[in-house]
Design an enzyme around this catalytic site. Structure first.
Site, PDB file in Angstrom:
ATOM      1  CE  LYS A 104      -1.767   2.839   2.939  1.00  0.00           C
ATOM      2  NZ  LYS A 104      -1.877   4.074   2.105  1.00  0.00           N
ATOM      3  CB  CYS A 118      11.961   9.326   9.397  1.00  0.00           C
ATOM      4  SG  CYS A 118      10.259   9.125   8.836  1.00  0.00           S
ATOM      5  CD  GLU A 161      11.884   4.364   8.968  1.00  0.00           C
ATOM      6  OE1 GLU A 161      12.012   5.613   8.857  1.00  0.00           O
ATOM      7  OE2 GLU A 161      11.990   3.586   8.009  1.00  0.00           O
ATOM      8  CD  GLU A 211       9.645  13.321  12.133  1.00  0.00           C
ATOM      9  OE1 GLU A 211      10.562  12.701  11.586  1.00  0.00           O
ATOM     10  OE2 GLU A 211       8.544  12.803  12.414  1.00  0.00           O
TER      11      GLU A 211
END
Length: 474
Positions: free
Chosen positions: A172, A281, A247, A378
């Site tokens: 996906k 990330c 992750e 973040e």
């Protein structure tokens, strides 16, 4: 370009008839419409993957490796087209997009070799009439949920080892960047991957997760994305005790000690921060600079940021492209505004810019403190936030204060200090004098709220294999 879903080797339109528009973040131009697949479409893909599993896992490791080598070869042959596709749908500068294609190909090539290195064991028995055998077998049908910021590499990093181990997979992709995934599906078919072994379904996340975690045939899910969604997947996985690799979010600290090579530190931090427009990330989010080098580093770094060129992603001259969407732009601006309001100094940038409404100036903030949003969330954008520190102990304490633990960076020429820092940092990846530590041969993954499981190298193979013990009485 194929824009339908790949299910059981056939390109299919969705049951719903609905589609998702994919645009170019640099211009807003609609590039294509892809299916808005339903849970029923996902279930069909799972059925196909389950039916294909016995034949694929029965093939020799050498056969599976040969298919993966052909797959990797096709990615190399079509690298120019793939890079342009990544740049256009994801907003990544074309030079970086080429780098992603090479990076993504490396996972397929490495997995092709690892297919032949899945070893079992014969363990010495304590009983003369028994033999102890340990077998390593494919876990079964797997699924991967991948992000938009690395639309090729995050798929191949999951798909390559799954196929090498003898598993089948339902992929996906993110709704912002599905075209690269569909093109990878086409190359997989061209490489000789049998029908049903690889399926690509462009379904909304909730529909995909509902179908996957409700089906006991899916034994493993690999996810790259936010910690918030990762928590939800952990809850969903309980029903069928589905294995997970996660992750999740990062909040990478950088520690620049006063004995660092200044030029190398500036170049390394620049790369760690502004790669993919800061949308990574493992992007540097908190840059701690020791006070003895602070002024010199800040001046050199600010000048380097000032030389970055902003513009359309297909231009060879561009270093920083657009952010993925309006929400991303708003978050970046909120972090800058909060820092300035709380006393940080804006050395450069700080505002949206350019055409299309999704560009943000490469920005440098100095005097950032630990209570500001940018040091706690973040950012995912082209904003570098700098703070000073005095001692090694202080730097490590502040770096580890985050609940996240994906990546960290250290710049120093003191070997003892480097070893102490690398061992003390609570992060799954540590770059030492290296602003780009990711590589296909090494394990990649996080600690704490950044998830669990590893991808890359030989380590990822364990994620797709079951260990079976056989006690053999003679």
């Amino acid at each position: 370009m194929e824009t339908r879903n790949l299910i059981n080797g056939v390109w299919r339109s969705p049951e719903s008839g609905r589609t998702i528009a994919v645009d170019d973040p640099a211009t807003g131009e609609i590039l294509a419409e892809v299916p808005e697949a339903t849970a029923a479409d996902v279930r069909d893909a799972i059925v196909a993957a389950a039916a294909a599993l016995p034949g694929w896992r029965a093939r020799t490791a050498d056969d599976r490796g040969a298919v993966l080598r052909r797959f990797a070869g096709l990615v190399s042959e079509r690298s120019a087209e793939l890079a342009e596709l990544i740049a256009r749908e994801g907003g990544k500068p074309i030079g970086e997009a080429r780098g992603e294609v090479a990076y993504g190909r490396s996972f397929l090539a490495w997995a092709a070799e690892e297919a032949t290195r899945v070893y079992g064991e014969t363990v010495p028995s304590w009983h003369e009439g028994k033999r102890v055998l340990v077998l390593r077998q494919p876990v079964g049908v797997t699924a991967s949920i991948t992000p938009w910021n690395f639309p090729l590499a995050m798929i191949t990093r999951k798909l390559g080892p799954a196929l090498a181990a003898g598993c089948t997979q339902v992929v996906k992709p993110a709704p912002q960047t599905p075209l690269t995934a569909l093109e990878l599906g086409r190359l997989a078919v061209e490489a000789g991957v049998p029908a049903g072994v690889v399926n690509v379904v462009t379904a909304p996340g909730p529909d995909f997760a509902a179908a996957v975690f409700a089906d006991a045939r899916v034994r493993k899910v690999s996810f790259t994305g936010s910690t918030e969604v990762g928590r939800q997947l952990i809850e969903r996985s309980a029903g069928n005790v589905t294995r997970l690799s996660l992750e999740l979010g990062g909040h990478a600290p950088v520690i620049v000690f006063d004995d660092a090579d200044l030029d190398a530190a500036v170049a390394g931090v620049l790369r760690a921060k502004f790669r993919n427009n800061g949308q990574s990330c493992i992007a540097a989010n908190r840059i701690y600079v020791q006070r003895g080098i602070r002024e010199e580093f800040t001046a050199a770094f600010d000048a380097a940021v000032g030389a970055l060129r902003v513009g359309g992603t297909l231009s060879e001259a561009v270093d920083v492209g657009p952010l993925i969407d309006g929400a991303a732009l708003r978050k970046v601006r909120a972090h800058v505004d909060d820092a300035v309001a709380r006393g940080a100094r804006l050395l450069r940038g700080g505002s949206p810019c350019g055409p299309g409404g999704r560009f943000f100036e490469p920005t440098v903030l100095d005097g950032v403190t630990d209570d500001m949003l940018i040091f706690n969330e973040e950012t995912f954008g082209p904003v570098a936030a700098l703070a000073a520190f005095d001692t090694e102990e202080e730097a490590l304490r502040r770096a580890n204060a985050s609940p996240f633990g994906l990546a960290a960076y250290v710049f120093s020429r003191d070997l003892g200090r480097v070893v102490r820092a690398a061992e003390a940092l609570e992060y799954g990846v540590v770059g030492v004098n290296d602003g780009a530590p990711s590589t296909g041969q090494a394990p990649f993954g996080g600690m704490k709220l950044s998830g669990y499981g590893r991808e890359g190298g030989r380590y990822v193979m364990h994620e797709y294999l079951e260990t079976k013990y056989v006690s053999l009485a003679l």
